[in-house]
Scaffold this active site. Sequence first.
Site, mmCIF file in Angstrom:
data_model
loop_
_atom_site.group_PDB
_atom_site.id
_atom_site.type_symbol
_atom_site.label_atom_id
_atom_site.label_comp_id
_atom_site.label_asym_id
_atom_site.label_seq_id
_atom_site.Cartn_x
_atom_site.Cartn_y
_atom_site.Cartn_z
ATOM 1 N N ASP A 122 -10.390 -9.540 7.077
ATOM 2 C CA ASP A 122 -9.403 -8.969 6.161
ATOM 3 C C ASP A 122 -8.084 -9.729 6.324
ATOM 4 O O ASP A 122 -7.332 -9.492 7.263
ATOM 5 C CB ASP A 122 -9.237 -7.479 6.448
ATOM 6 C CG ASP A 122 -8.226 -6.819 5.505
ATOM 7 O OD1 ASP A 122 -7.652 -7.532 4.657
ATOM 8 O OD2 ASP A 122 -8.019 -5.591 5.627
ATOM 9 N N LYS A 131 -1.318 -9.049 -0.991
ATOM 10 C CA LYS A 131 0.060 -9.386 -0.595
ATOM 11 C C LYS A 131 0.505 -10.783 -1.045
ATOM 12 O O LYS A 131 0.857 -10.954 -2.203
ATOM 13 C CB LYS A 131 0.224 -9.136 0.915
ATOM 14 C CG LYS A 131 -0.034 -7.638 1.221
ATOM 15 C CD LYS A 131 0.290 -7.177 2.612
ATOM 16 C CE LYS A 131 0.158 -5.650 2.688
ATOM 17 N NZ LYS A 131 -0.762 -5.132 3.649
ATOM 18 N N TYR A 135 -5.980 -1.461 9.860
ATOM 19 C CA TYR A 135 -5.897 -0.781 8.566
ATOM 20 C C TYR A 135 -6.442 -1.717 7.498
ATOM 21 O O TYR A 135 -6.115 -2.905 7.477
ATOM 22 C CB TYR A 135 -4.441 -0.426 8.245
ATOM 23 C CG TYR A 135 -4.238 0.212 6.897
ATOM 24 C CD1 TYR A 135 -4.699 1.511 6.643
ATOM 25 C CD2 TYR A 135 -3.590 -0.467 5.869
ATOM 26 C CE1 TYR A 135 -4.507 2.103 5.397
ATOM 27 C CE2 TYR A 135 -3.397 0.129 4.616
ATOM 28 C CZ TYR A 135 -3.857 1.413 4.394
ATOM 29 O OH TYR A 135 -3.663 2.002 3.155
#
Length: 429
Positions: A239, A267, A144
């Site tokens: 990522d 994050k 994702y």
Amino acid sequence: MNTSTSKAAFTEAKEYIPGGVNSPVRAFANVGAHPLFIAKAKGSRIYDVDGNEYIDYVGSWGPMFLGHGKGCVREAVVRAAENGLSFGAPCIAETELAKRICSMVPCVDMVRMVNSGTEATMSALRLARGYTGRNIIVKFEGCYHGHSDSLLIKAGSGAATFSSASSAGVPEDFAKHTLVLPYNNEEALEAAFEKMGKEIAAVIVEPVAGNMGVVPPGDGFLQKIRSLTKQYGSVFIIDEVMTGFRLSLSGAVGRFGIDADIVTFGKIIGGGMPVGAYGGRRDIMEFVSPVGPVYQAGTLSGNPLAMAAGNAQLKYLQENVYIYEEIEKKGAYLEQKFKESAGKHGIDIKVNRVASMLSVFFTDIEVTDFQTACTSDTERFKVYFNEMLKRGIYLAPSQFESLFLSDAHTDDDLKQTTKAFDEVMEILR
Ligand SMILES: *Cc1c(COP(=O)(O)O)cnc(C)c1O
């Protein structure tokens, strides 16, 4: 356990917010329960609006690596707030955070701040396309990367070369520029490059997948992506929105010794505030506007509160590197205890773990990609999740997510968790 206030809050929320939540997984739909509304959090604990206390293994889905309400982070935000909430003009803290990230991750020379991981990966793809003049993006099934159009794509059936949208509202015209391949499958990647390598703008990957449950990269998989992208002049995007500064002080890039052309962050670099970033090689990053032709902007990008939180959290990690060793030990402890307990009760599980990221799959098959992740018995997961919750352990409400450890988890927390786990295995028997 009384959760009636949460239940009522959810009923009301559903009236005004689609599904009552601002991000789908929070709705607890996969575990047949209603979500808990959280009133506050401190250290390793979160408290719901009914006053129940839980050991939190979600950690806001990753950012709370130092635990909730870490003094240095909170104080940095409060100090910054006293000087104003947003300027829409440069501030020194932006350079400080960018410089810090460059110093931590060897293959990153320059960084652009955005507001979320989704923005980071979306912008990285545009940059890769602008830089190479090519259109095709390769991603891996089960990874994702946020919810931009080019990335909400799933594998086509059978040997289909191209893929289809995984969400309504994504035109098939977008899907045809994204190729979805199985994770950890070097042959499929090689075949794709042989067939259309000169049209591939970028390969984007989760260096340790966390969004199909935890799936580590197989030996040589990331190296294979590196060598093929180099050979064909494609951009390699790692990522690190989840892994960045969780797996090491230089992220997965440092842990695995891989160098990427672009790295995306989110994050942890925001310390709990909404932040994303993408960075990479200078010659690529200089394609970004205003120096280059690839447009990307943001009213709140580089927000002074967010930068203050990120700087404080990363600085603390730089000054307390021992945290990574400690958290590795905590992860290993949980992994070992979970396996022992399941073994004792004769329950088939596979525990995948990299450092502080861990998933329990209810299967007897090694989980190495999305297909094998899907062999997990999600009905069992449902029971497991709800029984753990009853015992005060707050896990991610989906099989296909990671458990996140933080620096704030204590030995007592871990013991309480393994005790609960053991009781739940007894129930599942
Ligand atoms: C969470 C995540 C994203 C998306 O970040 P948001 O801030 O939720 O938009 C992208 N990539 C990975 C690997 C993630 O884990």
